[in-house]
Design an enzyme around this catalytic site. Sequence first.
Site, PDB file in Angstrom:
ATOM      1  N   SER A 144       0.800  -1.221   0.000  1.00  0.00           N
ATOM      2  CA  SER A 144       0.000   0.000   0.000  1.00  0.00           C
ATOM      3  C   SER A 144       0.835   1.273   0.000  1.00  0.00           C
ATOM      4  CB  SER A 144      -0.966   0.021   1.196  1.00  0.00           C
ATOM      5  OG  SER A 144      -1.968  -0.952   1.037  1.00  0.00           O
ATOM      6  N   TYR A 212      -6.616   4.767  -1.693  1.00  0.00           N
ATOM      7  CA  TYR A 212      -7.779   4.395  -0.894  1.00  0.00           C
ATOM      8  C   TYR A 212      -8.748   5.534  -0.572  1.00  0.00           C
ATOM      9  CZ  TYR A 212      -5.042   0.181  -0.397  1.00  0.00           C
ATOM     10  OH  TYR A 212      -4.326  -0.946  -0.666  1.00  0.00           O
ATOM     11  N   ARG A 251      -2.366  -9.362  -8.535  1.00  0.00           N
ATOM     12  CA  ARG A 251      -2.338  -8.143  -9.347  1.00  0.00           C
ATOM     13  C   ARG A 251      -0.894  -7.680  -9.464  1.00  0.00           C
ATOM     14  NH1 ARG A 251      -3.737  -4.106  -6.169  1.00  0.00           N
ATOM     15  NH2 ARG A 251      -1.754  -3.037  -6.542  1.00  0.00           N
ATOM     16  N   ASP A 253       1.892  -4.835 -10.858  1.00  0.00           N
ATOM     17  CA  ASP A 253       1.992  -3.413 -11.159  1.00  0.00           C
ATOM     18  C   ASP A 253       3.201  -3.134 -12.048  1.00  0.00           C
ATOM     19  OD1 ASP A 253      -0.178  -3.073  -9.480  1.00  0.00           O
ATOM     20  OD2 ASP A 253       1.062  -2.647  -7.724  1.00  0.00           O
ATOM     21  N   GLU A 267       6.016  -5.091  -9.034  1.00  0.00           N
ATOM     22  CA  GLU A 267       5.727  -6.075  -7.990  1.00  0.00           C
ATOM     23  C   GLU A 267       4.436  -6.819  -8.310  1.00  0.00           C
ATOM     24  OE1 GLU A 267       4.467  -4.513  -4.128  1.00  0.00           O
ATOM     25  OE2 GLU A 267       4.355  -2.532  -5.035  1.00  0.00           O
ATOM     26  N   GLY A 273      -6.247  -5.750  -2.989  1.00  0.00           N
ATOM     27  CA  GLY A 273      -7.339  -5.135  -2.246  1.00  0.00           C
ATOM     28  C   GLY A 273      -8.705  -5.442  -2.823  1.00  0.00           C
TER      29      GLY A 273
END
Length: 306
Positions: A144, A212, A251, A253, A267, A273
């Site tokens: 995050s 977020y 997922r 990135d 990564e 999330g």
Amino acid sequence: MSKPDKRVAVIYGGWSSERDVSISSGTKMLEAAKAAGYDATGIDAGRDLAAKLAELKPDVVLNGLHGPWGEDGCVQGLLEIMGLPYSHSGVLASALAMDKLKSKAVYRAASLPVAEDRQVTREEAAREHALKPPYVVKPVNEGSSFGVLIVREGANAPPKDLDAANWRYGDYLMAEEFIPGRELTVAVLGDRALAVTEITTLRDYYDFDAKYSAGGSQHVIPADLPEHITRTAMDFALRAHQALGCRGATRSDFRYDDKRDRLVILETNTQPGMTPTSLVPEQAAFVGMSFEALVSWMIEDASCRR
């Protein structure tokens, strides 16, 4: 076993820096599991998690934890010992993906393009530039964007945050070449890459608030990219998923320098999330899978591993 007879424990919370995000993910997954007809119970995971699971006796565990302990192979090991099928990746894949340096070693072995990097201690990174600016300093085992610092071109000294008394992201860091350009991400479910999303933000970079907070970022799906970059990003995400030994949902990135037509993988997230602003549910919806269907898929995928 029909859905109503399948007892599902949704674990979330924990005590990492990502506790609040995990609670949001977990409660949404719990709601979806119940809506899909499962006998689902939520557990705010504490040090007594094993006792709570032993009491509940679930048929399957839906893992909504994020960050250290919940995403790095630790809770996965506990679930293996208890003989409980669980969603997402196993012990080794979780541990490898959570460690940014080790996952990049796997990417290199799989011929996936990565940015230049080096491991440094916090003391070293605070004393002098770890790489020639611009570069990024990242904790090795956080998610995050916690603890991520960007050192801009022309910076005279490393970030002062590294010397702060309240630094809580560990003493071992990765300094990584800064790749200019566009932020991309690709979700994988099982053996299928779903789509490419471009993430834009008015903030300095895609940090925690951008991820977020409502309105913190914009998600463009499908990303407006050259066709060969779309195909390549999806191929790289699936190859990363397989090289790390992942299963379930992940997922990956990327950064895409469109001036140099250079795509690098950053990564792979083994516990992506599941909040209202999260990327995997968006990509699932884009390919025709509702959030309820996505959660059901994760539960059934995990159930096959008994």
